[in-house]
Scaffold this motif. Structure first.
Motif, PDB file in Angstrom:
ATOM      1  N   UNK A 179      -6.730 -20.006 111.023  1.00 45.20           N
ATOM      2  CA  UNK A 179      -6.003 -21.231 110.726  1.00 45.20           C
ATOM      3  C   UNK A 179      -4.854 -21.012 109.739  1.00 45.20           C
ATOM      4  N   UNK A 180      -4.699 -19.794 109.281  1.00 48.48           N
ATOM      5  CA  UNK A 180      -3.626 -19.490 108.345  1.00 48.48           C
ATOM      6  C   UNK A 180      -2.289 -19.512 109.081  1.00 48.48           C
ATOM      7  N   UNK A 181      -1.266 -20.125 108.496  1.00 48.34           N
ATOM      8  CA  UNK A 181       0.036 -20.133 109.172  1.00 48.34           C
ATOM      9  C   UNK A 181       0.688 -18.750 109.239  1.00 48.34           C
ATOM     10  N   UNK A 182       0.102 -17.774 108.585  1.00 52.18           N
ATOM     11  CA  UNK A 182       0.650 -16.413 108.618  1.00 52.18           C
ATOM     12  C   UNK A 182       0.260 -15.664 109.890  1.00 52.18           C
ATOM     13  N   UNK A 183      -0.649 -16.212 110.664  1.00 55.47           N
ATOM     14  CA  UNK A 183      -1.067 -15.560 111.903  1.00 55.47           C
ATOM     15  C   UNK A 183      -0.510 -16.328 113.100  1.00 55.47           C
ATOM     16  N   UNK A 184      -0.446 -15.642 114.218  1.00 50.11           N
ATOM     17  CA  UNK A 184      -0.002 -16.307 115.447  1.00 50.11           C
ATOM     18  C   UNK A 184      -1.118 -17.149 116.054  1.00 50.11           C
ATOM     19  N   UNK A 185      -2.339 -16.943 115.575  1.00 48.97           N
ATOM     20  CA  UNK A 185      -3.479 -17.678 116.106  1.00 48.97           C
ATOM     21  C   UNK A 185      -3.432 -19.163 115.767  1.00 48.97           C
ATOM     22  N   UNK A 186      -2.751 -19.548 114.701  1.00 47.98           N
ATOM     23  CA  UNK A 186      -2.768 -20.952 114.287  1.00 47.98           C
ATOM     24  C   UNK A 186      -2.131 -21.852 115.342  1.00 47.98           C
ATOM     25  N   UNK A 187      -1.209 -21.335 116.140  1.00 50.08           N
ATOM     26  CA  UNK A 187      -0.618 -22.137 117.216  1.00 50.08           C
ATOM     27  C   UNK A 187      -1.639 -22.455 118.294  1.00 50.08           C
ATOM     28  N   UNK A 188      -2.701 -21.682 118.360  1.00 50.80           N
ATOM     29  CA  UNK A 188      -3.763 -21.921 119.332  1.00 50.80           C
ATOM     30  C   UNK A 188      -4.956 -22.637 118.716  1.00 50.80           C
ATOM     31  N   UNK A 189      -5.303 -22.305 117.491  1.00 52.39           N
ATOM     32  CA  UNK A 189      -6.541 -22.829 116.921  1.00 52.39           C
ATOM     33  C   UNK A 189      -6.472 -24.306 116.567  1.00 52.39           C
ATOM     34  N   UNK A 190      -5.360 -24.778 116.037  1.00 52.80           N
ATOM     35  CA  UNK A 190      -5.281 -26.197 115.679  1.00 52.80           C
ATOM     36  C   UNK A 190      -5.355 -27.103 116.907  1.00 52.80           C
ATOM     37  N   UNK A 191      -4.598 -26.860 117.985  1.00 51.94           N
ATOM     38  CA  UNK A 191      -4.782 -27.688 119.178  1.00 51.94           C
ATOM     39  C   UNK A 191      -6.179 -27.537 119.794  1.00 51.94           C
TER      40      UNK A 191
END
Length: 96
Positions: free
Chosen positions: A62-74
């Motif tokens: 969920x950290x904005x420093x990773x690309x995963x946050x674009x997937x995890x929040x939705x």
């Protein structure tokens, strides 16, 4: 962490779905879903604007420093909606 993230969800679901027979059960309404979204938004703001900036990383995806946050929040928003629909389907089937 398992107490908060796993067991409380199970307890809350059982409490709503199989609660006191005298009080009955009611399906979740839109206000229930929006309250859940408001709590999620509030915690996300606390995490992103406070904890993450202080270097406290409880949830790296969920950290904005990773690309995963674009997937995890939705994904979390979708999971909230999916659990809302599944709980209402279960409650309507249980109450007949």
């Amino acid at each position: 962490m398992s107490q908060i993230h796993v067991l409380n969800v199970v307890y809350a679901y059982l409490s709503v779905g199989y609660g006191d027979a005298a009080s009955g059960t009611r399906p979740f309404g839109p206000a229930d879903l929006w309250c859940a979204y408001a709590l999620f938004f509030g915690y996300a703001c606390l995490y992103l604007l406070g904890l993450d900036r202080m270097g406290i990383h409880f949830y790296p995806p969920f950290s904005p420093r990773t690309h995963w946050c674009a997937l995890t929040y939705p994904l979390v928003v979708g999971m909230y909606f999916g659990m809302y629909r599944a709980a209402n389907a279960h409650l309507s089937a249980a109450t007949g």
